[in-house]
Design a protein around this motif. Structure first.
Motif, short mmCIF file in Angstrom:
data_model
loop_
_atom_site.label_atom_id
_atom_site.label_comp_id
_atom_site.label_asym_id
_atom_site.label_seq_id
_atom_site.Cartn_x
_atom_site.Cartn_y
_atom_site.Cartn_z
N GLU A 123 -4.62 32.93 15.85
CA GLU A 123 -5.38 32.04 16.73
C GLU A 123 -4.46 31.02 17.41
O GLU A 123 -4.61 30.73 18.60
N ASP A 134 -2.60 32.81 20.17
CA ASP A 134 -3.46 33.04 21.33
C ASP A 134 -3.68 31.75 22.13
O ASP A 134 -3.74 31.78 23.36
N LEU A 163 -9.44 24.69 14.51
CA LEU A 163 -8.26 25.33 13.95
C LEU A 163 -7.96 24.82 12.53
O LEU A 163 -7.36 25.53 11.73
#
Length: 196
Positions: free
Chosen positions: A62, A65, A156
């Motif tokens: 993640e 990305d 996150l």
């Protein structure tokens, strides 16, 4: 299927002395534990190692990305420090994966042996699982903390929180002492006592 009893709901075929798990019944006296049934706890701990790997790899993917999409603090471009950081984190994830995969292979071989398992094997398997737990714990905590610095995006931090919950109840130092004792002295102690 479920029946209401004195203490609440229960599943009759799983209650009391009729309970037999995947690896069989575990005796109350740990020193008399059959070698095959001694693999039950390390097998569960190994499954949790795979959960930890998923957390670490999910956080890293993640963050990558987000960096690629330009939604991170630092854009990828030609930043050598960013490359170094991602290289470090990817290496930590791949190292942890290799150690957990090795422990999984050894566990599968031990389980395939079944009731004919040698009495010394479960201690070796438990030591490998403890090693996998240690490497995975360190990697997951390191990766999930560092990705917060790379891409401070909403949500996150869930990876870091999940890694903390998974690893907090099993101190690394305790596992390392057990691994060291097994390395130096062999498997003279009961598996469950050494690697709890």
């Amino acid at each position: 299927m479920f029946r209401r009893g004195n203490g609440g709901w229960s599943r009759p075929e799983w209650s009391g002395r009729n309970h037999r798990g995947v690896l069989g019944r575990r005796p109350h006296d740990e020193e008399s534990t059959a070698p095959f049934t001694a693999l039950a706890e390390p097998a569960l701990r190994l499954a949790l190692c795979h959960v930890g790997l998923g957390i670490a790899e999910g956080a890293l993917t993640e963050a990558r990305d987000l960096s690629r999409g330009g939604r991170a603090h630092r854009l990828p471009g030609e930043d050598p420090d960013l490359f170094l950081t991602y290289g470090e984190l990817a290496s930590a994830a791949q190292t942890a994966t290799a150690v957990v995969d090795r422990a999984t292979e050894v566990m599968a071989q031990a389980l395939a042996t079944g009731a004919q398992l040698d009495a010394e094997v479960p201690a070796g398997v438990a030591a490998l699982v403890a090693t996998a737990e240690t490497v995975m714990s360190r990697a997951a905590l390191h990766i999930t903390a560092r990705v917060l610095e790379l891409a401070d995006a909403p949500g996150l931090d869930r990876f870091w929180r999940n890694a903390r919950v998974l690893t907090a109840h099993r101190p690394v130092a305790h596992r390392l002492r057990s691994i060291g004792e097994h390395y130096l002295n062999g498997s003279h102690h009961p598996v469950a006592a050494a690697f709890h």
